[in-house]
Design an enzyme around this catalytic site. Structure first.
Site, PDB file in Angstrom:
ATOM      1  N   GLU A 135     -50.391  70.953 -98.001  1.00 37.15           N
ATOM      2  CA  GLU A 135     -50.792  71.268 -96.634  1.00 37.15           C
ATOM      3  C   GLU A 135     -51.462  72.640 -96.632  1.00 37.15           C
ATOM      4  OE1 GLU A 135     -47.735  71.579 -93.613  1.00 37.15           O
ATOM      5  OE2 GLU A 135     -49.187  71.252 -92.041  1.00 37.15           O
TER       6      GLU A 135
ATOM      7  N   ASN B  28     -42.976  67.816 -97.353  1.00 37.18           N
ATOM      8  CA  ASN B  28     -43.431  66.642 -98.116  1.00 37.18           C
ATOM      9  C   ASN B  28     -42.451  65.494 -97.896  1.00 37.18           C
ATOM     10  OD1 ASN B  28     -45.291  68.476 -99.575  1.00 37.18           O
ATOM     11  ND2 ASN B  28     -43.394  69.200-100.502  1.00 37.18           N
TER      12      ASN B  28
ATOM     13  N   HIS C 234     -35.546  72.014 -89.518  1.00 42.15           N
ATOM     14  CA  HIS C 234     -36.973  72.004 -89.180  1.00 42.15           C
ATOM     15  C   HIS C 234     -37.735  70.981 -90.034  1.00 42.15           C
ATOM     16  CE1 HIS C 234     -40.862  74.317 -88.256  1.00 42.15           C
ATOM     17  NE2 HIS C 234     -41.205  73.571 -89.303  1.00 42.15           N
ATOM     18  N   GLU C 235     -37.527  71.046 -91.341  1.00 41.42           N
ATOM     19  CA  GLU C 235     -38.282  70.149 -92.227  1.00 41.42           C
ATOM     20  C   GLU C 235     -37.818  68.698 -92.060  1.00 41.42           C
ATOM     21  OE1 GLU C 235     -40.779  71.564 -93.159  1.00 41.42           O
ATOM     22  OE2 GLU C 235     -40.152  73.671 -93.185  1.00 41.42           O
TER      23      GLU C 235
HETATM   24  N1  BES Z   1     -45.517  72.656 -92.573  1.00 41.99           N
HETATM   25  C1  BES Z   1     -44.941  73.941 -92.724  1.00 41.99           C
HETATM   26  C2  BES Z   1     -45.304  74.611 -94.021  1.00 41.99           C
HETATM   27  C3  BES Z   1     -46.701  75.165 -94.069  1.00 41.99           C
HETATM   28  C4  BES Z   1     -46.990  76.325 -93.425  1.00 41.99           C
HETATM   29  C5  BES Z   1     -47.674  74.571 -94.819  1.00 41.99           C
HETATM   30  C6  BES Z   1     -48.265  76.836 -93.506  1.00 41.99           C
HETATM   31  C7  BES Z   1     -48.951  75.067 -94.901  1.00 41.99           C
HETATM   32  C8  BES Z   1     -49.247  76.211 -94.242  1.00 41.99           C
HETATM   33  C9  BES Z   1     -43.419  73.862 -92.666  1.00 41.99           C
HETATM   34  O1  BES Z   1     -42.909  72.804 -91.946  1.00 41.99           O
HETATM   35  C10 BES Z   1     -42.958  75.099 -91.986  1.00 41.99           C
HETATM   36  O2  BES Z   1     -43.138  75.213 -90.809  1.00 41.99           O
HETATM   37  N2  BES Z   1     -42.420  76.046 -92.733  1.00 41.99           N
HETATM   38  C11 BES Z   1     -42.011  77.320 -92.202  1.00 41.99           C
HETATM   39  C12 BES Z   1     -40.550  77.453 -92.186  1.00 41.99           C
HETATM   40  C13 BES Z   1     -40.050  77.362 -90.833  1.00 41.99           C
HETATM   41  C14 BES Z   1     -38.713  76.871 -90.616  1.00 41.99           C
HETATM   42  C15 BES Z   1     -40.500  78.307 -89.813  1.00 41.99           C
HETATM   43  C16 BES Z   1     -42.559  78.399 -93.089  1.00 41.99           C
HETATM   44  O3  BES Z   1     -42.944  78.082 -94.205  1.00 41.99           O
HETATM   45  O4  BES Z   1     -42.622  79.534 -92.651  1.00 41.99           O
HETATM   46 ZN    ZN Z   2     -43.011  73.018 -89.920  1.00 35.55          ZN
END
Ligand code: BES
Ligand code: ZN
Length: 829
Positions: free
Chosen positions: A122, A258, A290-291
């Site tokens: 992503e 993922n 969250h995930e």
């Molecule tokens: N989908 C995101 C991860 C992501 C972030 C992919 C930016 C590509 C670019 C994931 O679900 C997410 O939000 N992760 C957060 C953690 C969260 C609980 C706030 C992160 O990585 O900060």
């Molecule tokens: Zn997210």
């Protein structure tokens, strides 16, 4: 011509000797219009051969990869249409930039350097691993094969269906995935260790490097409970046969959803009761939650295009809290949501340089830039407000229909509003659109004349310049004596009939807006706060808004400080924490002013009173949030130079040196930083040695933080330079920058250091890395508005794509701080 992918059969063989991989792809596609040129997304790949099979004929194709456009052109001698197979042999790089198919390095318990290979696709980096249509709407099925050295394990989204040894190699084949988007695909190869468990039909695993899997127990247990809870809420079973939670030593963001193979930073998955803090435990729970929410919302039903990314992320943000709260109500996560999520969102959205939630995005760099507090936090607040507006059960009812209807498909924001609107029979679309289509949020001014409460809304901004546009549809909850009523306000000015003089607006703080009370209304509230006859959330909110008004110039610092007297006997966690944070921030902002001591004394007295209540050591049966409050208060007292605290911190550090288990993990970071604050070169050496000695990343970060908390500029500089060595993972290199910015003795040296090192930093993490934005933001703490031209000029000369908006926001924050300082000087002159 872009084609429509149906199935990808992909086989990868990573090579750890030269950090490359070779691969084989058979892509089944539909070609809608007759063509001899096919385009796929691809980058940093070397194509060895490419054949296209169509209508029973096989054509050798000519290929050309345009690295700038990240596009692979496939040319065949004849036009084809309908069903076709594209067979490609290619190779790529296992890079160290934490995107695409990349390598991560770590040391085993004997100190040997080890590597593993993992992916982060992503938003638009699957193309770095294989030619594909790298768009969320181009859903297809995937059949993955991983060829590894025999000692390696392999992981993908689905369960393993066969594992065969062929000489020095093992061939791992995985079951075909359901139809899904490319950004959710996962590949992992390494010497993993597993902690496994089964629940229902689903196989769960925590995946770590060797020797660490037992630290996954907390996440594993909670994960199983959360999945059941989500299944019941959505009315849809978790759709895959297995779910892995994978801890990756090098990881760019916090975690990634993922499908069936969620990846995390080690510090966000691994919990060790001996060394991990309460904060870490909470964070692990929230991120896992969250995930997991994404496994349905995002993975099963996916946004049509990245402009609805916010919906994905805000939904997961909102659900994360909602579901952890079911299992740990004593953590008071909804209270913490106000501090962490709502305040963060409002602080960004009160800038002219903020942006609407709903924005147009095209290029990958634009996509990356919108993973910000507007998408996550403001979006999360808007969903919470919507749920409050339509009720929990209607919200869920609409959501369930939406998820069923669009399973294995793509959807737009409006599809969800339609379903929630239908379920609730309320004007959901127009209400939501007023919050996501326009930038900012309102300040509601309240005035009472006889029994009529007059409400006026205007955009709330921290920098005053000109008239503000915007009208929002605000569900306003008013606590009128003992009753709470909610009215949807849709006009700039509106009047409501009320009964009493004690009126709390936005009671419960479900609305994403701030309130400015007339003096007489505020006066009434002050006495209610003193008596604690208002709810803790309302007590929190009233001073929280007042403080924001003091920063924006709608109110004064003195009026905030005077009002804060009402909190002298406060016993609620977020309220104390916020008042303390605001007092500390006033002290920090005015630290070089002749009247600084006046603010310092007020803050010191407040902190000391709280400290006398919470003490150094956890008491049996104390509230969970005491652990969080304790480290905040002791940390602040340490920074104010409180002698008693300093002496005790030093003593506890000496004990820690003799026996690391003697110091509660909740206090470790705080104690190490206070020790550094009062330390010298010898102290520095000790802390650096400990940084090298401790085993977990969480512990290392505590020492890295402490190394930024010296007063001696030479030592701070030493840490900044240290942060660029191989001893600090590139994923963490922004942390010393941010911590130096927060250290009053580091402020002067940070900007010159950043200028000197910028090119190197940019190359190290790669263009577009979110870490660059974190570093740009930190400049707002170290500059005043006389430096604006210089900062602008520097970034004009050193363009850093993907940080443009952050730079504007940073400069605006700098102007706001300088204007505030000029106003408070007047107040105290
Ligand atoms: N989908 C995101 C991860 C992501 C972030 C992919 C930016 C590509 C670019 C994931 O679900 C997410 O939000 N992760 C957060 C953690 C969260 C609980 C706030 C992160 O990585 O900060
Ligand atoms: Zn997210």
């Amino acid at each position: 011509m872009k084609v429509i992918p149906v199935n990808y059969a992909l086989s990868f063989e990573p090579n750890f000797a030269n950090f490359t991989f070779t691969a084989n792809e058979i892509l089944d596609v539909k070609i809608p219009i007759s063509t001899s040129v096919i385009r796929l997304d691809a980058a940093e790949l070397k194509i060895k051969s490419c054949d296209v099979v169509s209508g029973g004929q096989k054509f050798r194709a000519k290929t050309k990869l345009d690295e700038k456009k990240e596009s692979l052109e496939i040319r065949i001698p004849r036009k084809v249409r309908g069903n076709a197979k594209i067979a490609i042999e290619f190779s790529g790089i296992l890079n160290d930039r934490l995107v695409g198919f990349y390598r991560s390095q770590y040391k085993d318990k004997f100190g040997n350097v080890k590597y593993l290979a993992t992916t982060q696709f992503e938003a638009a980096d699957a193309r770095r691993a294989f030619p594909c249509v790298d768009e969320p709407a181009a859903k297809a099925t995937f059949e993955i094969t991983l060829i590894t050295e025999n000692r390696h394990a392999a992981i993908s989204n689905m369960n393993l269906i066969s594992k065969k040894q062929a000489g020095s190699r093992t061939i791992h084949r995985f079951a075909k995935t359901p139809i899904m988007s490319t950004y959710l695909l996962y590949l992992g190869v390494g010497e993993f260790e597993f902690l496994t468990s089964k629940q229902g039909k689903v196989q769960y695993r925590i995946v770590t490097t060797k020797g660490n899997s037992s630290k996954g127990k907390f996440a594993l247990d909670l994960c199983k409970k959360l999945v059941t809870s989500y299944e019941n809420y959505f009315g849809i079973k978790y759709p895959l046969p297995k779910l892995d939670l994978i801890a990756v030593p090098d990881f760019a963001s916090g975690a990634m959803e993922n499908w069936g193979a969620i990846t995390f930073r080690e510090t966000i998955l691994l919990y060790d009761a001996k060394t991990s803090s309460t904060q870490t435990k909470q964070y692990i729970a929230e991120v896992v939650s969250h995930e997991l929410a994404h496994q349905w919302f995002g993975n099963l039903v996916t946004m049509e295009w990245w402009n609805d990314l916010w919906l994905n992320e805000s939904f997961a943000t909102f659900m994360a809290t909602k579901f952890v709260d079911k299992f740990y109500p004593e953590w008071k996560l909804w209270d913490q949501f106000l501090e962490d999520t709502m305040n963060t969102a409002m602080s960004l959205d009160a800038l002219h340089s903020s942006h609407p939630i709903d924005v147009k995005v095209n290029a990958p760099s634009e996509i990356r830039e919108i993973f910000d507090a507007i998408s996550y936090d403001k979006g999360g607040c808007v969903l919470r407000m919507l749920e409050g507006f339509v009720t929990e059960s209607k919200f869920r009812q609409g959501l369930r229909v939406y998820l069923k209807k669009f399973s294995y498909k793509n959807a737009k924001g409006n599809d969800l509003w339609d379903e929630i609107g239908r379920a609730s029979r309320m004007p959901v679309k127009s209400m939501v659109n007023s919050w996501i289509g326009q930038v900012g949020f309102p300040l509601v001014e309240a005035q009472k004349q006889r029994s009529s409460l007059s409400l006026t809304q205007k955009r709330f901004v921290l920098e005053q310049k000109g008239g503000q546009k915007g009208v929002w549809q605000i569900p306003v909850s008013i606590r009128d004596n003992d009753r709470t009523v909610t009215k949807l306000i849709t006009k700039k000015k509106q009047a409501i009939q009320v009964k009493s003089d004690t009126l709390v607006l936005n009671s419960g703080r479900h609305g994403f807006y701030r309130v400015k009370y007339s003096d007489d209304l505020l006066y009434e509230l002050k006495s209610l706060i003193l008596e604690k006859s208002l709810s803790h959330v309302d007590r929190w909110a009233i001073q929280n808004d007042l403080f924001a008004l003091c920063i924006s110039g709608d109110g004064t610092a003195k009026s905030y400080l005077e009002f804060a007297d009402a909190y002298e006997n406060e016993d609620d966690y977020i309220t104390i924490s916020n008042v303390a944070g605001n007092l500390y921030s006033l002290y920090q902002k005015t630290i070089n002013e002749p009247f600084s001591y006046e603010i310092k004394n007020i803050a010191h007295e407040f902190f000391k009173k709280i400290f006398l209540r919470v003490g150094w050591d956890a008491k049996k049966g104390e509230p969970h949030t005491h652990a969080l409050l304790r480290s905040q208060i002791i940390g602040s007292l340490g920074k104010l130079g409180d002698e008693e605290i300093t002496a005790e911190a030093n003593e506890r550090f000496e004990k820690y040196l003799r026996n690391p288990n003697s110091l509660n993990p909740d206090l470790q970071g705080t104690v190490f930083s206070i020790v550094a604050w009062n330390g010298n070169k010898q102290t520095y050496k000790k802390l650096l040695t400990l940084y090298r000695k401790v085993r977990t990343q969480e512990e290392k970060l505590r020492f890295l933080g402490a190394l930024c908390n010296f007063k001696d500029k030479a030592l701070i500089l030493q840490t900044l330079n240290f942060s660029q060595t191989r001893e600090v993972r590139s994923q963490n290199m922004h942390l010393p920058v941010m911590q130096t910015a927060a250290n009053q003795y580091g402020k002067k040296l940070l900007w010159p250091w950043l200028k000197k090192n910028w090119v190197r930093l940019r190359v190290k993490v790669g263009t577009g890395s979110p870490l660059l934005n974190r570093m740009v933001s930190s400049i707002s703490l170290v500059a005043d508005d006389s430096m604006e031209r210089e900062i602008r000029a520097f970034f004009r000369k050193n363009p850093t794509p993907g940080t443009e908006r952050t730079l504007e926001q940073t400069l605006e924050r700098i102007r706001i701080s300088s204007a505030f300082l000029r106003r408070i000087r007047q107040e105290y002159s």
